[in-house]
Write a protein that holds these residues in place. Structure first.
Motif, PDB file in Angstrom:
ATOM      1  N   MET A   1       1.918   2.744  10.788  1.00  0.00           N
ATOM      2  CA  MET A   1       0.885   1.808  10.406  1.00  0.00           C
ATOM      3  C   MET A   1      -0.316   2.037  11.317  1.00  0.00           C
ATOM      4  N   ARG A   2      -1.494   1.886  10.734  1.00  0.00           N
ATOM      5  CA  ARG A   2      -2.734   2.011  11.492  1.00  0.00           C
ATOM      6  C   ARG A   2      -3.587   0.770  11.262  1.00  0.00           C
ATOM      7  N   ASP A  38     -10.027   9.072   5.985  1.00  0.00           N
ATOM      8  CA  ASP A  38      -9.459   7.728   5.890  1.00  0.00           C
ATOM      9  C   ASP A  38     -10.414   6.772   5.184  1.00  0.00           C
ATOM     10  N   ALA A  41     -10.228   7.433   1.505  1.00  0.00           N
ATOM     11  CA  ALA A  41      -8.965   6.943   0.936  1.00  0.00           C
ATOM     12  C   ALA A  41      -8.982   5.428   0.800  1.00  0.00           C
ATOM     13  N   ALA A  42      -9.462   4.738   1.832  1.00  0.00           N
ATOM     14  CA  ALA A  42      -9.539   3.277   1.784  1.00  0.00           C
ATOM     15  C   ALA A  42     -10.500   2.834   0.691  1.00  0.00           C
ATOM     16  N   GLN A  45      -9.005   3.142  -2.808  1.00  0.00           N
ATOM     17  CA  GLN A  45      -8.059   2.081  -3.191  1.00  0.00           C
ATOM     18  C   GLN A  45      -8.718   0.712  -3.271  1.00  0.00           C
ATOM     19  N   GLU A  87      -3.688   0.394   7.233  1.00  0.00           N
ATOM     20  CA  GLU A  87      -3.031   1.390   6.380  1.00  0.00           C
ATOM     21  C   GLU A  87      -1.559   1.406   6.744  1.00  0.00           C
ATOM     22  N   ARG A  88      -0.717   1.225   5.738  1.00  0.00           N
ATOM     23  CA  ARG A  88       0.729   1.299   5.946  1.00  0.00           C
ATOM     24  C   ARG A  88       1.331   2.089   4.799  1.00  0.00           C
ATOM     25  N   GLY A  90       0.382   4.730   3.322  1.00  0.00           N
ATOM     26  CA  GLY A  90      -0.582   5.148   2.310  1.00  0.00           C
ATOM     27  C   GLY A  90      -1.226   4.024   1.532  1.00  0.00           C
ATOM     28  N   VAL A  91      -0.839   2.786   1.814  1.00  0.00           N
ATOM     29  CA  VAL A  91      -1.423   1.621   1.135  1.00  0.00           C
ATOM     30  C   VAL A  91      -2.419   0.976   2.083  1.00  0.00           C
ATOM     31  N   TRP A  92      -3.645   0.790   1.609  1.00  0.00           N
ATOM     32  CA  TRP A  92      -4.710   0.198   2.400  1.00  0.00           C
ATOM     33  C   TRP A  92      -4.882  -1.265   2.034  1.00  0.00           C
ATOM     34  N   THR A  93      -5.025  -2.106   3.045  1.00  0.00           N
ATOM     35  CA  THR A  93      -5.317  -3.518   2.837  1.00  0.00           C
ATOM     36  C   THR A  93      -6.500  -3.894   3.709  1.00  0.00           C
TER      37      THR A  93
END
Length: 107
Positions: A1-2, A38, A41-42, A45, A87-88, A90-93
């Protein structure tokens, strides 16, 4: 996780407290920035939800600057990124709503 945030952001502080004990890499968007891959990618999504249009940075921009490419604008002004950005797998929140907490904390 980032975890991407600002150490002065109250919402980021709440999120970091909730994440205590979990393994993650933390980045300060002002000091460290977000790498272009990144960021793309964010944005792919999250789209417009990635941009914090309530920030003082946004309010300080003129109309021409606001109309620029969002990725260029976010790279130039990383404080425009809504926080925290997480990011966890590959899923960004973005943000720290109940839905985000469930996604991040429960996986």
């Amino acid at each position: 996780m980032r975890f991407f945030g600002l150490k002065t952001c109250d919402t980021c502080k709440k999120a970091l407290k909730a994440l205590d004990g979990q393994s993650f890499d933390a980045f300060d968007v002002r000091a460290d920035g977000v790498n272009p891959t990144d960021l793309a990618a964010a944005h792919g999504q999250l789209g417009a939800a990635l941009m914090n249009t309530r920030s003082t940075t946004w309010r300080g921009l003129d109309e021409a600057a606001r109309d620029r490419d969002p990725l260029e604008l976010l790279a130039e002004h990383p404080t425009l990124i809504k926080r925290p950005l997480i990011e966890r797998d590959g899923v960004w929140t973005v943000g720290w709503t109940a839905d985000v907490q469930k996604t991040v904390l429960e996986g």
